[in-house]
Enzyme design. Structure first.
Site, short mmCIF file in Angstrom:
data_model
loop_
_atom_site.label_atom_id
_atom_site.label_comp_id
_atom_site.label_asym_id
_atom_site.label_seq_id
_atom_site.Cartn_x
_atom_site.Cartn_y
_atom_site.Cartn_z
N ASP A 192 -4.24 2.34 -1.36
CA ASP A 192 -3.67 3.60 -1.85
C ASP A 192 -4.59 4.73 -1.41
OD1 ASP A 192 -1.92 1.84 -3.05
OD2 ASP A 192 -2.93 1.92 -4.98
N SER A 236 0.84 -1.20 0.00
CA SER A 236 0.00 0.00 0.00
C SER A 236 0.87 1.24 0.00
CB SER A 236 -0.90 0.02 1.25
OG SER A 236 -1.69 -1.14 1.32
N SER A 267 -3.66 -3.47 -2.83
CA SER A 267 -2.96 -2.28 -2.37
C SER A 267 -3.93 -1.27 -1.79
CB SER A 267 -2.18 -1.64 -3.53
OG SER A 267 -1.32 -0.63 -3.08
#
Length: 383
Positions: free
Chosen positions: A301, A261, A299
């Protein structure tokens, strides 16, 4: 300043030795991307850091100790929009490119438009500890504001460092969070520092990075906790660096490429309102994309932007008299956010050092000389 955790009986002695060492020896600054001749768009501020936005302070506690299964490679980073001495909330907005992660407090931030307190970054399994400690620190230092119920919903974000860190050992303590608050300053350590200590980017060692852009009237600063990306996609200054360095992968190889991340905090002194700051936060995604990030499924983000303009707006008795930059003048701020985000990610990787952590897992640093050779081959290296 960072702190490396030692057994309790040794900490007082180690602290004394550490202070003497700092007094006796000059600090050796880690290289940054521009030091290697890597070209970037835009003009940085004097520190090329998020703290180029006046009033912003950053504090970090770095925990590195032990080896084997119980290796500790983690920490906490605190970003204070108006520094340690002020509890005045700031306008803010946030955006998730991909939501496989956590940033607490965003429901109220979206609803109310203010960031009330600091932004804190740590590892995935320490969010609860850091959340509680942030409330405790604010209650102690700003008791009057506590009566008005501020600080009860702090913003704490995370990335996963379990490849290098004993993440299930819950090694971040409230005292570590307090130390990060209390030592916050305009200096920002990069690489294996604070919440970024055990993080991995594009299969290389990642971590904490920062950069800024100075515009004619305003400044934009960015801080990242970089723990994302697939090696073949790594792009630096437009060059497919990841494809040209297919070796030096994490070993023994259990680390899944692209499983991670990135948290990004954007600061500016431009007078923006919450909906405009949400727009600014979205532009950080373009900086991630420049470096090769694709918002992978696994991930998290998540990006947050705040403005230090309009002080006192949250405490106005009735109507607050605000200044707002018109939408027609936002483009330079958007570009600055993209440029500073890209550079902050690269700065994190340039400063990071090879690390061996939990279970003997090793992640290698991005090799500087090989990077320079690749950029030179593509005519993308400044002399």
């Amino acid at each position: 300043m960072t702190c490396r955790r030692l057994p309790p009986l040794l900490r007082p002695f180690a602290a004394a030795v550490s202070v003497l060492a700092l007094l006796a020896a000059p600090a050796l600054a880690k290289p940054r991307a521009r030091d290697l001749g890597i070209p970037f768009e835009g003009t940085p501020g004097p520190r090329n850091a998020i703290t180029d936005v006046a009033g912003v302070e950053v504090g970090q506690t770095t925990l590195i100790s032990g080896e084997g299964k119980a290796a500790v490679r983690t920490g906490v980073t605190v970003v204070l929009p108006r520094g340690k001495a002020s509890a005045d909330p700031v306008f803010a907005g946030w955006y998730a490119l991909n939501g496989n992660g956590e940033m607490t407090g965003t429901t109220w931030l979206k609803e109310g438009g203010f960031l009330e307190g600091a932004v804190l970054l740590t590892n995935t399994h320490s969010v609860g500890t850091v959340h509680d400690a942030a409330i405790a620190w604010h209650l102690k230092h700003f008791p009057k504001e506590a009566e008005e119920a501020n600080f009860s919903l702090p913003v704490v974000a995370e990335t996963w460092d379990g490849f290098l860190n004993d993440i299930n050992g819950f090694h971040v303590t409230p005292e570590d969070v307090f130390q990060a608050f209390d030592t916050a300053s305009a200096e920002v350590a990069e690489g294996n520092a604070g919440g970024g200590t055990g993080m991995i980017s594009y299969g290389f060692k990642g971590g904490t990075g920062t950069a800024s852009r100075k515009l004619d009237a305003y400044t934009v600063g960015v801080l990242v906790q970089s723990n994302h990306g697939r090696r073949p996609r790594l792009t630096i200054a437009g060059v497919p660096v990841g494809r040209e360095i297919p070796d030096l992968l994490p070993r023994p190889g259990a680390h899944a490429d692209g499983q991670g991340s990135i948290i990004i905090v954007v600061a500016t002194d431009a007078p923006l309102l919450p909906h405009q700051l949400e727009r600014l936060a979205r532009r950080a995604a373009l900086g991630v994309g420049r470096s090769g990030g694709a918002g992978e499924n696994s991930s998290g983000d998540i990006f947050l932007a705040f403005s230090t303009a309009n002080p006192g707006a949250a405490g106005a008795a009735e109507a607050a008299h605000l200044t707002m930059l018109s939408n027609d003048h936002l483009d330079p701020l958007f570009a600055a956010t993209v440029d500073a985000t890209e550079e902050a990610i690269v700065n994190a990787m340039i400063a990071a050092e090879t690390m061996t952590g939990a279970n003997g897992n090793t992640v290698y640093a991005l090799p500087h000389e090989r990077l320079r050779e690749i950029l030179k081959k593509h005519d993308r290296l400044h002399s």
